[in-house]
Design a protein around this motif. Structure first.
Motif, PDB file in Angstrom:
ATOM      1  N   LEU A  15       4.640 -10.443  -2.334  1.00  0.00           N
ATOM      2  CA  LEU A  15       4.133 -11.805  -2.525  1.00  0.00           C
ATOM      3  C   LEU A  15       2.694 -11.942  -2.038  1.00  0.00           C
ATOM      4  O   LEU A  15       1.849 -12.530  -2.725  1.00  0.00           O
ATOM      5  CB  LEU A  15       5.038 -12.817  -1.812  1.00  0.00           C
ATOM      6  N   ASN A  16       2.412 -11.410  -0.854  1.00  0.00           N
ATOM      7  CA  ASN A  16       1.032 -11.461  -0.357  1.00  0.00           C
ATOM      8  C   ASN A  16       0.094 -10.738  -1.318  1.00  0.00           C
ATOM      9  O   ASN A  16      -1.014 -11.194  -1.594  1.00  0.00           O
ATOM     10  CB  ASN A  16       0.918 -10.803   1.022  1.00  0.00           C
ATOM     11  N   GLY A  17       0.577  -9.618  -1.840  1.00  0.00           N
ATOM     12  CA  GLY A  17      -0.237  -8.830  -2.771  1.00  0.00           C
ATOM     13  C   GLY A  17      -0.554  -9.574  -4.051  1.00  0.00           C
ATOM     14  O   GLY A  17      -1.645  -9.426  -4.618  1.00  0.00           O
ATOM     15  N   ALA A  18       0.397 -10.395  -4.509  1.00  0.00           N
ATOM     16  CA  ALA A  18       0.173 -11.154  -5.738  1.00  0.00           C
ATOM     17  C   ALA A  18      -1.010 -12.105  -5.593  1.00  0.00           C
ATOM     18  O   ALA A  18      -1.771 -12.335  -6.535  1.00  0.00           O
ATOM     19  CB  ALA A  18       1.432 -11.934  -6.113  1.00  0.00           C
ATOM     20  N   PHE A  19      -1.176 -12.657  -4.389  1.00  0.00           N
ATOM     21  CA  PHE A  19      -2.298 -13.567  -4.144  1.00  0.00           C
ATOM     22  C   PHE A  19      -3.577 -12.794  -3.830  1.00  0.00           C
ATOM     23  O   PHE A  19      -4.666 -13.172  -4.248  1.00  0.00           O
ATOM     24  CB  PHE A  19      -1.964 -14.520  -2.990  1.00  0.00           C
ATOM     25  N   ALA A  20      -3.431 -11.688  -3.091  1.00  0.00           N
ATOM     26  CA  ALA A  20      -4.604 -10.918  -2.666  1.00  0.00           C
ATOM     27  C   ALA A  20      -5.183 -10.064  -3.787  1.00  0.00           C
ATOM     28  O   ALA A  20      -6.364  -9.717  -3.767  1.00  0.00           O
ATOM     29  CB  ALA A  20      -4.235 -10.029  -1.478  1.00  0.00           C
ATOM     30  N   GLY A  21      -4.331  -9.707  -4.764  1.00  0.00           N
ATOM     31  CA  GLY A  21      -4.792  -8.865  -5.859  1.00  0.00           C
ATOM     32  C   GLY A  21      -4.792  -7.389  -5.516  1.00  0.00           C
ATOM     33  O   GLY A  21      -5.307  -6.562  -6.262  1.00  0.00           O
ATOM     34  N   THR A  22      -4.180  -7.034  -4.392  1.00  0.00           N
ATOM     35  CA  THR A  22      -4.083  -5.649  -3.951  1.00  0.00           C
ATOM     36  C   THR A  22      -2.844  -5.531  -3.070  1.00  0.00           C
ATOM     37  O   THR A  22      -2.413  -6.530  -2.485  1.00  0.00           O
ATOM     38  CB  THR A  22      -5.359  -5.243  -3.170  1.00  0.00           C
ATOM     39  N   PRO A  23      -2.213  -4.362  -2.986  1.00  0.00           N
ATOM     40  CA  PRO A  23      -0.992  -4.244  -2.175  1.00  0.00           C
ATOM     41  C   PRO A  23      -1.209  -4.651  -0.714  1.00  0.00           C
ATOM     42  O   PRO A  23      -2.212  -4.288  -0.107  1.00  0.00           O
ATOM     43  CB  PRO A  23      -0.652  -2.752  -2.279  1.00  0.00           C
ATOM     44  N   VAL A  24      -0.271  -5.432  -0.191  1.00  0.00           N
ATOM     45  CA  VAL A  24      -0.342  -5.883   1.198  1.00  0.00           C
ATOM     46  C   VAL A  24       0.886  -5.388   1.982  1.00  0.00           C
ATOM     47  O   VAL A  24       0.771  -4.968   3.121  1.00  0.00           O
ATOM     48  CB  VAL A  24      -0.440  -7.426   1.275  1.00  0.00           C
ATOM     49  N   ASN A  25       2.053  -5.438   1.333  1.00  0.00           N
ATOM     50  CA  ASN A  25       3.300  -5.058   2.014  1.00  0.00           C
ATOM     51  C   ASN A  25       3.709  -3.620   1.681  1.00  0.00           C
ATOM     52  O   ASN A  25       4.874  -3.338   1.387  1.00  0.00           O
ATOM     53  CB  ASN A  25       4.409  -6.034   1.635  1.00  0.00           C
ATOM     54  N   ALA A  26       2.753  -2.715   1.742  1.00  0.00           N
ATOM     55  CA  ALA A  26       3.035  -1.324   1.389  1.00  0.00           C
ATOM     56  C   ALA A  26       4.049  -0.685   2.329  1.00  0.00           C
ATOM     57  O   ALA A  26       4.926   0.071   1.895  1.00  0.00           O
ATOM     58  CB  ALA A  26       1.744  -0.510   1.368  1.00  0.00           C
TER      59      ALA A  26
END
Length: 239
Positions: free
Chosen positions: A52-63
Motif C-alpha cells: 500500500l505504501n508503495g502504491a502511493f510512493a511509486g516504488t517498493p516500500v514494504n519489501a
C-alpha cells in the motif's frame, strides 16, 4: 475459481483499508509472514499481496515483509503496489514472486506492460482499479477518464496473464463485490479476470463462480473477521 487471500501491507503490518483510504486502516497482524503461513496451512493455492505504501510512493516500500512471505510460503504469490519500471519487475521475479501486478503504469506507460509480458510470459498481470466505471491510479488517489473495459481490451494482444479488477467503493466495506460489472468485464475480454473488492461471504464467492466467466476472487477483511471460513470456501470452490 481460485480464491486469493489478500495481505495488504502498510508500514510493515498486514492491514485492511476501507474504500482505499490510508487513514481508515485496521491492523490485523503485525507479522505478515505468519499471516501468510496461516493462509497456506488452511489450504490456499495462491497469495495476493499489496504494498500500500508503495502504491502511493511509486516504488517498493514494504519489501522486507514481502520477502519474508516469499521465503516462508511454498505457494505462488502475486504482488501489486509501486511496481512501475522494468528493474523493479525483474527484481521481484528474481526474488521468487510468481506474478507482478501493474496498475498505475498500465495507464501511464502501457508499453512497459507489453514489454514485461513479452519478457516474462505468464508473470505479468494488470490491476484495474475502478470508481464508477473509470480507472483510478496512484493508490486510488487519482481518477482518470479511462474506461475500465477500454483499458482491459487494449491489452488483449499483450500476453498478460490476468486482470485484477477492483471496485474501489466495495473494497474493505464488506458490502459484497460488484458481480455484474466484473462478469461484464470478463465477458468483454479473453484475459482471465480476478474479482476484488467487497468479497465478504461464501455466497459472494459462489455467485462469482456461478457466472462461469470469473477466474478468481480476492478476499481480505472477510477472512480476517471470520465472515468467510477459508477451509469451507476452498472446498466450495473446488466442488
Amino acid at each position: 475459481m481460485i480464491l486469493y487471500p489478500a495481505i495488504d501491507l502498510k508500514d510493515g503490518q498486514a492491514v485492511r483499508l476501507v474504500h482505499g483510504d490510508m487513514d481508515q486502516s485496521t491492523v490485523f497482524n503485525d507479522d505478515p509472514a505468519a499471516q501468510a503461513r496461516a493462509f497456506v496451512e488452511a489450504g490456499c493455492e495462491w497469495l495476493h499481496l499489496v504494498d500500500l505504501n508503495g502504491a502511493f510512493a511509486g516504488t517498493p516500500v514494504n519489501a522486507a515483509p514481502v520477502e519474508a512471505i516469499l521465503k516462508s510460503c511454498p505457494v505462488p504469490a502475486q504482488l501489486g503496489g509501486g511496481i512501475r519500471d522494468m528493474a523493479t519487475i525483474e527484481g521481484w521475479l528474481d526474488k521468487g514472486l510468481a506474478r507482478v501486478i501493474l496498475g498505475t503504469v498500465a495507464v501511464e506507460n502501457p508499453d512497459l506492460v507489453r514489454e514485461a509480458a513479452r519478457a516474462y510470459p505468464g508473470k505479468v498481470a494488470v490491476g484495474i482499479d475502478a470508481r464508477n466505471g473509470k480507472v483510478a491510479t496512484k493508490g486510488w488517489a487519482e481518477e482518470t477518464d479511462v474506461m475500465v473495459t477500454d483499458l482491459a481490451k487494449s491489452f488483449e494482444d499483450a500476453g498478460v496473464s490476468a486482470i485484477i479488477y477492483t471496485d474501489i467503493m466495495r473494497d474493505g466495506a464488506m458490502g459484497g463485490p460488484n458481480i455484474d460489472a466484473t462478469a461484464q468485464l470478463a465477458r468483454a475480454v479473453s484475459i482471465p479476470v480476478i474479482a476484488s473488492g467487497g468479497v465478504s461471504s461464501l455466497q459472494d464467492l459462489t455467485q462469482l463462480k456461478d457466472t462461469g466467466v470469473i477466474a478468481g476472487a480476492i478476499s481480505g477483511r472477510a477472512l480476517y473477521d471470520g465472515a468467510i471460513d477459508l477451509n469451507a470456501a476452498l472446498t466450495a470452490l473446488k466442488g
